[in-house]
Design a protein around this motif. Structure first.
Motif, PDB file in Angstrom:
ATOM      1  N   LYS A   1      -6.549   6.451  -8.760  1.00  0.00           N
ATOM      2  CA  LYS A   1      -7.271   7.247  -9.757  1.00  0.00           C
ATOM      3  C   LYS A   1      -8.777   7.135  -9.540  1.00  0.00           C
ATOM      4  N   THR A   2      -9.251   5.928  -9.246  1.00  0.00           N
ATOM      5  CA  THR A   2     -10.689   5.734  -9.009  1.00  0.00           C
ATOM      6  C   THR A   2     -11.163   6.578  -7.837  1.00  0.00           C
ATOM      7  N   ASP A   3     -10.407   6.564  -6.739  1.00  0.00           N
ATOM      8  CA  ASP A   3     -10.810   7.333  -5.560  1.00  0.00           C
ATOM      9  C   ASP A   3     -10.690   8.831  -5.804  1.00  0.00           C
ATOM     10  N   TRP A   4      -9.712   9.223  -6.626  1.00  0.00           N
ATOM     11  CA  TRP A   4      -9.561  10.648  -6.950  1.00  0.00           C
ATOM     12  C   TRP A   4     -10.813  11.161  -7.662  1.00  0.00           C
ATOM     13  N   GLN A   5     -11.282  10.392  -8.611  1.00  0.00           N
ATOM     14  CA  GLN A   5     -12.480  10.798  -9.351  1.00  0.00           C
ATOM     15  C   GLN A   5     -13.733  10.703  -8.489  1.00  0.00           C
ATOM     16  N   ARG A   6     -13.765   9.744  -7.577  1.00  0.00           N
ATOM     17  CA  ARG A   6     -14.939   9.501  -6.743  1.00  0.00           C
ATOM     18  C   ARG A   6     -15.112  10.576  -5.674  1.00  0.00           C
ATOM     19  N   ASP A   7     -14.020  10.924  -4.994  1.00  0.00           N
ATOM     20  CA  ASP A   7     -14.187  11.839  -3.850  1.00  0.00           C
ATOM     21  C   ASP A   7     -12.916  12.583  -3.471  1.00  0.00           C
ATOM     22  N   HIS A   8     -11.764  11.941  -3.637  1.00  0.00           N
ATOM     23  CA  HIS A   8     -10.555  12.467  -3.007  1.00  0.00           C
ATOM     24  C   HIS A   8     -10.124  13.825  -3.564  1.00  0.00           C
ATOM     25  N   LYS A   9     -10.426  14.093  -4.823  1.00  0.00           N
ATOM     26  CA  LYS A   9     -10.027  15.389  -5.379  1.00  0.00           C
ATOM     27  C   LYS A   9     -10.733  16.550  -4.684  1.00  0.00           C
ATOM     28  N   LYS A  10     -11.871  16.249  -4.036  1.00  0.00           N
ATOM     29  CA  LYS A  10     -12.611  17.284  -3.317  1.00  0.00           C
ATOM     30  C   LYS A  10     -12.008  17.564  -1.942  1.00  0.00           C
ATOM     31  N   THR A  11     -11.301  16.586  -1.402  1.00  0.00           N
ATOM     32  CA  THR A  11     -10.871  16.704  -0.002  1.00  0.00           C
ATOM     33  C   THR A  11      -9.359  16.649   0.189  1.00  0.00           C
ATOM     34  N   CYS A  12      -8.597  16.266  -0.807  1.00  0.00           N
ATOM     35  CA  CYS A  12      -7.155  16.066  -0.629  1.00  0.00           C
ATOM     36  C   CYS A  12      -6.478  17.327  -0.103  1.00  0.00           C
ATOM     37  N   LYS A  13      -6.727  18.464  -0.736  1.00  0.00           N
ATOM     38  CA  LYS A  13      -6.086  19.717  -0.314  1.00  0.00           C
ATOM     39  C   LYS A  13      -6.550  20.118   1.085  1.00  0.00           C
ATOM     40  N   ILE A  14      -7.848  19.894   1.373  1.00  0.00           N
ATOM     41  CA  ILE A  14      -8.363  20.242   2.704  1.00  0.00           C
ATOM     42  C   ILE A  14      -7.683  19.385   3.768  1.00  0.00           C
ATOM     43  N   LEU A  15      -7.465  18.108   3.458  1.00  0.00           N
ATOM     44  CA  LEU A  15      -6.768  17.226   4.385  1.00  0.00           C
ATOM     45  C   LEU A  15      -5.308  17.647   4.550  1.00  0.00           C
ATOM     46  N   ALA A  16      -4.694  18.075   3.463  1.00  0.00           N
ATOM     47  CA  ALA A  16      -3.307  18.549   3.538  1.00  0.00           C
ATOM     48  C   ALA A  16      -3.220  19.802   4.412  1.00  0.00           C
ATOM     49  N   ASP A  17      -4.201  20.703   4.265  1.00  0.00           N
ATOM     50  CA  ASP A  17      -4.247  21.897   5.134  1.00  0.00           C
ATOM     51  C   ASP A  17      -4.417  21.483   6.598  1.00  0.00           C
TER      52      ASP A  17
ATOM     53  N   LEU B   1       0.834  -1.196   0.000  1.00  0.00           N
ATOM     54  CA  LEU B   1       0.000   0.000   0.000  1.00  0.00           C
ATOM     55  C   LEU B   1       0.870   1.248   0.000  1.00  0.00           C
ATOM     56  N   LYS B   2       0.452   2.247  -0.777  1.00  0.00           N
ATOM     57  CA  LYS B   2       1.164   3.512  -0.839  1.00  0.00           C
ATOM     58  C   LYS B   2       0.200   4.648  -0.523  1.00  0.00           C
ATOM     59  N   LYS B   3       0.655   5.563   0.347  1.00  0.00           N
ATOM     60  CA  LYS B   3      -0.178   6.681   0.764  1.00  0.00           C
ATOM     61  C   LYS B   3      -0.247   7.748  -0.319  1.00  0.00           C
ATOM     62  N   CYS B   4      -1.347   8.486  -0.323  1.00  0.00           N
ATOM     63  CA  CYS B   4      -1.449   9.650  -1.199  1.00  0.00           C
ATOM     64  C   CYS B   4      -0.274  10.575  -0.892  1.00  0.00           C
ATOM     65  N   GLY B   5       0.449  11.009  -1.930  1.00  0.00           N
ATOM     66  CA  GLY B   5       1.646  11.811  -1.725  1.00  0.00           C
ATOM     67  C   GLY B   5       1.383  13.192  -1.169  1.00  0.00           C
ATOM     68  N   THR B   6       0.141  13.692  -1.318  1.00  0.00           N
ATOM     69  CA  THR B   6      -0.172  15.049  -0.860  1.00  0.00           C
ATOM     70  C   THR B   6      -0.695  15.067   0.569  1.00  0.00           C
ATOM     71  N   CYS B   7      -1.756  14.318   0.835  1.00  0.00           N
ATOM     72  CA  CYS B   7      -2.372  14.367   2.171  1.00  0.00           C
ATOM     73  C   CYS B   7      -1.899  13.255   3.101  1.00  0.00           C
ATOM     74  N   LYS B   8      -1.451  12.146   2.523  1.00  0.00           N
ATOM     75  CA  LYS B   8      -0.965  10.999   3.300  1.00  0.00           C
ATOM     76  C   LYS B   8      -2.010  10.429   4.261  1.00  0.00           C
ATOM     77  N   ARG B   9      -3.269  10.699   3.988  1.00  0.00           N
ATOM     78  CA  ARG B   9      -4.338  10.205   4.863  1.00  0.00           C
ATOM     79  C   ARG B   9      -4.965   8.906   4.354  1.00  0.00           C
ATOM     80  N   VAL B  10      -4.781   8.591   3.078  1.00  0.00           N
ATOM     81  CA  VAL B  10      -5.379   7.392   2.493  1.00  0.00           C
ATOM     82  C   VAL B  10      -4.310   6.614   1.743  1.00  0.00           C
ATOM     83  N   SER B  11      -4.503   5.294   1.662  1.00  0.00           N
ATOM     84  CA  SER B  11      -3.528   4.422   1.014  1.00  0.00           C
ATOM     85  C   SER B  11      -4.193   3.584  -0.066  1.00  0.00           C
ATOM     86  N   TYR B  12      -3.422   3.260  -1.106  1.00  0.00           N
ATOM     87  CA  TYR B  12      -3.951   2.508  -2.246  1.00  0.00           C
ATOM     88  C   TYR B  12      -3.003   1.376  -2.614  1.00  0.00           C
ATOM     89  N   CYS B  13      -3.594   0.332  -3.194  1.00  0.00           N
ATOM     90  CA  CYS B  13      -2.798  -0.824  -3.600  1.00  0.00           C
ATOM     91  C   CYS B  13      -2.263  -0.673  -5.016  1.00  0.00           C
TER      92      CYS B  13
END
Length: 458
Positions: free
Chosen positions: A55-71, A37-49
């Protein structure tokens, strides 16, 4: 949702984001365990295999919250890097959630769980942004839910670890079940309606219910009284997982039957029952078939009328809100002319009772309303009405805090109790983490507490 979906029990609800995924034990998208598993390089809050899952999660939801989580991480990094007390951690976390909500008005349940269950060191209560890069959190190798920083002991209480293992086990089974059935719940009714009445109050617990009152006794020797497998045999493991998962829905029917037995001494001879579900939402709609268990356990019952009332319900597609839909019954019930019907009404119960279609129920039910903690003003007229209603009302809550708050509010309105708040014998079997409560390390069960208002005519 159309009427065909409802008649057949409703569509499956989305599998709640598992704690195992939030704690980086499984892929956040496909929910598969992986050593890579590798963590998202920006927020490091979620991991993917895999990149595909990312990419699937980015399109589904993560693009809406990644920057907010990084903040959020940046704000967390500004906190003291020394060990914290649980009270300090809890206060800081609530402030972080408030800030997240302010940046993200369309705050979802999945995002709430992601914030609530963020990994932290079990001993010093520091999260990853507060630690140096060479001192990252390491998961407990047994439960994969608790975590530790390099400065702290790499262990936690054995009883807590065992509970966390159970949580992970139940989540893993639910994931596998959802893949196979497209449902994140299960309904296990008694196969054949009982010919003689056997009070549910005589059952000592779930194992006794499945064995003696229901008709699952043939295989119950393979599971313990806690519905755990007796052996590592795959069939025993599967049976235990299925029974534990099904307890979440069966809990609704059995908790209702317990209340009916307390209210009506003649429940075994009743031919009709009217039940109103107050604050009803997805769980009640998705699990409609479980209420057929009342037809199966009450031999004289012929007609079961269900009315769901709540702000989260879909609007009925018919021209009148009080029209009844006929629900499907099992072949045995159909052959004996037993029926189930359903009415939906979108809105507050205090408004529903003023409509022409209202008929007084034998029992009203409020599962996990949380009226003392969420949208209290919206609930207030309904709570005030129920305190003086001409029928009994059953409530359940996740924990004792909610139960005590709710009963105190009802008492202020003059409510009388047939049964005071207590642990529900028929609570669900699967523990779930209950973070950020005043006491650390709490967990809860579905319908864990119950209480019963007497009603003015009881």
């Amino acid at each position: 949702m159309d009427h065909e979906d409802i008649r057949n029990g409703g569509p499956a609800t989305d599998l709640r984001t598992p704690v195992l995924a939030i704690r980086h034990a499984i892929c956040f998208t496909c929910l598969t365990a992986s050593s890579n598993l590798k963590k998202c390089g920006t927020c490091k809050r979620v991991s993917y295999c895999s990149p595909k899952c990312q990419k699937t999660d980015w399109q589904r939801d993560h693009k809406k919250t990644c920057k907010i989580l990084a903040d959020s991480n940046k704000r967390r990094a500004e906190l003291p890097r020394t060990a914290m007390l649980y009270e300090q951690y809890r206060s800081a976390k609530w402030l972080e959630i408030i800030a997240f909500k302010a940046q993200n008005p369309k705050y979802t349940d999945s995002q709430h769980r992601l914030m609530m269950h963020e990994p932290f060191c079990r001993h010093c209560y520091r999260s990853a942004p507060q630690l140096e890069s060479q001192n990252q959190l390491r998961p407990c190798q047994t439960c994969r839910i608790a975590a530790f920083c390099a400065d702290c002991p790499q262990e936690h209480p054995r009883s807590e670890c065992k509970t966390f293992q159970t949580i992970g086990q139940d989540e893993t089974f639910a994931i596998q079940h959802q893949r196979m059935t497209q449902r994140d719940f299960e309904v296990l009714c008694t196969e054949q309606p009982r010919e003689t009445y056997l009070p549910l109050s005589t059952a000592t617990g779930w194992h006794d219910y499945f064995t003696r009152i229901s008709d699952k006794g043939e295989h119950m020797s393979e599971v313990t009284s806690e519905m755990q497998p007796m052996t590592d045999d795959p069939m025993a493991v599967k049976l235990a997982g299925l029974l534990r998962l099904a307890s979440g829905t069966s809990s609704m029917a059995l908790t209702i039957l317990t209340a009916l037995e307390a209210v009506f001494p003649d429940i075994s001879t009743r031919t009709t029952l009217k039940l109103h579900f107050i604050g009803a939402a997805g769980p009640e709609l998705a699990s409609l078939m479980v209420f057929e268990e009342l037809l199966h356990l009450l031999p004289s019952l012929k007609d079961l009328e269900l009315t769901l009332v709540g702000f989260e319900l879909p609007k009925p597609s018919t021209s009148t809100d009080d029209s009844a839909m006929k629900l499907e019954c099992c072949p045995a019930c159909t052959a004996t002319s037993r029926t189930r019907s359903l009415r939906l009404w979108k809105g507050g119960y205090h408004d529903y009772v003023m409509t022409d279609g209202y008929q007084k129920p034998d029992l009203a039910v409020g599962f996990h309303t949380g009226f003392s903690q969420e949208e209290e003003e919206e609930w207030l007229p309904t709570v005030q009405y129920l305190a003086a209603a001409q029928h009994p009302t059953l409530f359940t809550s996740y924990n004792d805090t909610e139960m005590k708050e709710e009963t105190a509010i009802l008492e202020r309105f003059g409510a009388k109790f047939l049964q005071r708040g207590e642990i529900n014998k028929w609570k669900g079997l699967c523990p779930m983490l209950d973070f950020l409560e005043e006491k650390e390390g709490k967990y809860y069960f579905l319908h864990q507490y119950r209480y019963l208002l007497a009603g003015r005519d009881i």
